[in-house]
Motif scaffolding. Structure first.
Motif, mmCIF file in Angstrom:
data_model
loop_
_atom_site.group_PDB
_atom_site.id
_atom_site.type_symbol
_atom_site.label_atom_id
_atom_site.label_comp_id
_atom_site.label_asym_id
_atom_site.label_seq_id
_atom_site.Cartn_x
_atom_site.Cartn_y
_atom_site.Cartn_z
ATOM 1 N N SER A 58 -7.207 -1.887 -1.400
ATOM 2 C CA SER A 58 -7.917 -0.611 -1.299
ATOM 3 C C SER A 58 -8.795 -0.396 -2.523
ATOM 4 C CB SER A 58 -6.925 0.546 -1.138
ATOM 5 O OG SER A 58 -6.178 0.754 -2.323
ATOM 6 N N GLN A 74 -11.935 -2.696 -2.171
ATOM 7 C CA GLN A 74 -12.914 -2.170 -1.226
ATOM 8 C C GLN A 74 -13.727 -1.038 -1.846
ATOM 9 O OE1 GLN A 74 -11.679 -1.737 3.073
ATOM 10 N NE2 GLN A 74 -9.683 -2.268 2.229
ATOM 11 N N GLU A 75 -13.053 -0.131 -2.524
ATOM 12 C CA GLU A 75 -13.766 0.986 -3.152
ATOM 13 C C GLU A 75 -14.690 0.492 -4.260
ATOM 14 O OE1 GLU A 75 -12.321 4.644 -5.861
ATOM 15 O OE2 GLU A 75 -11.561 4.679 -3.802
ATOM 16 N N ARG A 101 -3.165 2.241 -7.271
ATOM 17 C CA ARG A 101 -3.864 1.724 -6.102
ATOM 18 C C ARG A 101 -3.218 0.442 -5.611
ATOM 19 N NH1 ARG A 101 -9.053 3.645 -5.589
ATOM 20 N NH2 ARG A 101 -8.784 2.779 -3.497
ATOM 21 N N ASN A 122 0.797 -1.225 0.000
ATOM 22 C CA ASN A 122 0.000 0.000 0.000
ATOM 23 C C ASN A 122 0.829 1.273 0.000
ATOM 24 O OD1 ASN A 122 0.945 0.096 2.631
ATOM 25 N ND2 ASN A 122 -1.014 -0.471 3.559
#
Length: 683
Positions: free
Chosen positions: A309, A312-313, A305, A281
């Motif tokens: 993450s 999840q988005e 990205r 990350n």
């Protein structure tokens, strides 16, 4: 001299510069008038660009300019900011009418400079509107008014040194004989280049420029490093692939650099967005900074990205509830081990629950297995413990207990997030959300993660690019691309073989650590730990320090850091095998007054501080100086990281030691010029 005298001198110098600029402008205007078939506005634009030649720029003007509308570009301009393919229009016709020819000319210029190792990101098409004020974009084309063209070009980040500007312009003039070099008449002619032995024509040496560019890149800011690649790498950046492709190769061969250039290249040639994904990350922040420096015009069209993450988005946008809670999921596993695993036959193979947690994470859930019979038959790649059917039944019972306890708590783990995203991406087929997906450090992903990213673009041409190296795996478990339904055929699988980062001394030291650890890459090929690598052979040092106590070792470390040249901390990293060790050295350096920047907060911008983090956190990064304190002790085991394979007491211990050696190898190969290896004697 007093303050008044100094101010007077500055005023006089400013007036002198203004007078010089005015003289240059009038000279440029007189010369522009010679293009008598050009309109007045076009002549003013030409005059502005001619003024730049007094500042080290080189201008090539189409000999047919304004005599025929068939010319694709009016001028080629080479300067510190790169190569600009310029077309000028005097009317108010729409820019779209000029775009096809200008882009074709730009593509030809890219091909010409690719032989020098120059990246496409340094070649930019520009359409200038005479008599207008404008600063906008049409795809990759910069749209500028005649008043904006000069200031915009002068404000570009510096990519090229003076000798590169001259050599590239000379090369373009030979490749495009229809363009003539133009300079302000009053500008004295430059001294001729001396003949160099072995030079093809006495004036220009392609290989010499490549070598000089590479050497300069090691010393230069990131913009220049991102401008020149090896011509083989440039070819990969510009290639059209008929489907999913993969770029692999040993550490230091420039895989990430090629991937970043590829992202910029695709962003300039498509209307959709580009997704650039990695597992860690912290890397997306660094890579985004690099792309903004090398290709600011398209940087906002590339999404950097981390995989989780992004997933999840993606789920939130689709209205899929996500209840990710790592601590509660960890508690659920601890209870499952206590209730089911501890008394099972698994404890005899390895009493540490970590190994079996990894088995669930990377083999069962990481591969998306939902039935025991699937797990009973699956090859457990990169897992050394031999599990008979009864052992696998015990693992499956532990898995089911964990899933039940996790479900009772109403939480997801990280694998669940990817599985949910894969199901959603596979279910909805309204069209790919991205024009292309680039995956860096692909070997760190699970099979489900790779399937998810493949589902976003499928097998469309230039849609999916996978970048990584199996030898640099820092997580347990593995898979083959064929398991994900990805077929890399023919030349869609490319291997880079030249190390541009490490000196021979540093690379030899790193390869010694993993020499006995053969590995299986994503293509299923078994490869020796000591791979053949071509080197560029720049200077470098490996410094080994051994002291009888931790205190003496740490004093040597601080002395070595303090002895670095001024400003060198900005390109220095101190890497540790564990977060506990990171905390220890954070305190040590802070107490010693040495500034520290945690790698998890590092975003790629220069900061005068030691970058501090774990071996795993350093993946995908490089530094001139790397310090590895107490590097030869495996955390929690007291076993030298270089212990030859086969001396461990169990298959799981052997697997663990191999993985730790792989992480140490990754840390060592982050070093470009200096690798400092600290040890503490135990006897």
């Amino acid at each position: 001299m007093g303050a008044g005298g100094a101010a007077s001198q500055r005023t006089q110098e400013a007036r002198r510069q203004e007078r010089l600029l005015r003289e240059q402008w009038h000279a440029a205007r007189r010369q522009a008038l010679r293009w008598d078939t050009a309109g007045e506005g076009e002549q003013r634009v030409l005059a502005q660009l001619l003024v730049l030649t007094a500042r080290g720029w080189r201008l090539l003007v189409d000999r047919r300019w304004s005599r025929t509308p068939a010319a694709d570009a009016d001028m080629l301009l080479v300067g510190p900011g790169g190569v600009f393919v310029v077309d000028v229009t005097a009317g108010r016709e729409p820019a779209e009418g000029h775009a096809p020819g200008l882009l074709a000319a730009t593509k030809a210029a890219e091909s010409a400079v690719a032989s020098l190792g120059m990246s496409p990101v340094a070649v930019q098409p520009v359409l200038v509107f005479a008599g207008q004020r404008l600063d906008a974009s049409l795809g990759r084309i910069r749209l500028l008014g005649e008043h904006e063209i000069g200031p915009v070009l002068l404000s570009q980040r510096h990519r090229l040194r003076a000798e590169s500007v001259r050599a590239i312009a000379d090369h373009l003039e030979r490749v495009f004989p229809g363009y003539a070099g133009s300079v302000i008449d009053q500008r004295p002619a430059p001294a001729p280049e001396p003949h160099r032995p072995g030079s093809p024509d006495g004036l220009f040496d392609v290989q010499g420029l490549r070598d000089a560019a590479l050497e300069g890149a090691r010393r230069a800011p990131i913009e220049q490093w991102m401008t020149f690649l090896h011509p083989d790498q440039v070819a990969l950046v510009r290639r059209d692939w008929s489907g999913p492709a993969r770029i692999s190769g040993p550490a230091g061969t420039g895989k990430t650099v090629v991937a970043l250039h590829r992202a910029a290249h695709l962003a300039r040639r498509t209307t959709g967005r580009i997704l650039y994904v990695t597992f860690a990350n912290n890397l997306p922040r660094v890579q985004s900074t690099f792309l903004k420096a090398m290709a600011p015009a398209v940087a906002d069209r590339v999404d950097f990205r981390s995989l989780h993450s992004w997933a999840q988005e993606f789920l939130q946008e689709r209205g899929i509830p996500v209840r990710l809670h790592g601590d509660k999921a960890e508690t659920a596993f601890s209870l499952a081990w206590k209730n089911v695993g501890r008394a099972s036959r698994l404890a005899a193979l390895d009493p540490a629950p970590t190994y079996w947690h990894e088995e669930i994470d990377h083999v069962i859930k990481g591969r998306g297995l939902t039935r025991f019979e699937e797990y009973a038959a699956v090859p457990r790649r990169r897992r050394r413990a031999s599990l008979h059917r009864t052992h696998r039944q015990a693992v499956w019972e532990l898995y089911e207990a964990y899933e039940a306890l996790r479900g009772e708590r109403g939480v997801h783990d990280f694998n669940d997030v990817l599985s949910l995203a894969l199901a959603e991406a596979s279910r909805r087929r309204e069209g790919p959300p991205y024009a292309a997906v680039i995956v860096d450090e692909v070997q760190d992903l699970t099979l489900v993660g790779v399937r998810l990213l493949h589902a976003l673009v499928g097998d469309v041409p230039n849609g999916l690019l996978l970048v990584g190296d199996g030898q640099q795996t820092v997580y347990p478990g593995g898979f083959r691309l064929t398991d994900a339904g990805i077929d890399i055929r023919g030349d869609r699988g490319q291997v880079l073989r030249t190390n541009y980062r490490n000196s021979k001394q540093i690379l030899d030291a790193a390869l010694t650590v993993v020499a006995d650890d053969a590995f299986e890459d994503l293509d299923g090929v078994r490869t020796s730990g000591r791979r053949d690598v071509d080197l560029t052979y720049h200077d470098g040092d490996v410094v080994r320090v051994t002291r009888p106590t931790v205190e003496a070792h740490d004093r040597e470390l601080l002395d070595a850091l303090r002895s670095l040249p001024e400003g060198a901390l900005a390109d220095t990293a101190l890497l540790c095998p564990s977060m506990r060790a990171v905390g220890d050295y954070q305190r040590l350096l802070t107490q010693a007054g040495i500034p520290v920047c945690q790698l998890e907060h590092y975003d790629g911008r220069a900061v005068d501080a030691v970058k501090l983090g774990t071996y795993r956190r350093a993946k995908g990064l490089e530094f001139k100086n790397v310090f590895l304190p107490r590097h030869d002790t495996v955390p929690g085991h007291g076993t030298p990281a270089g212990t030859p394979a086969g001396t461990e007491t169990s298959e799981t211990a052997r697997e663990r030691a191999e993985l730790l050696r792989s992480r140490l190898f990754v840390a060592m190969t982050r070093a470009r010029d200096l690798l400092w290896l600290g040890s503490v004697t135990t006897g």
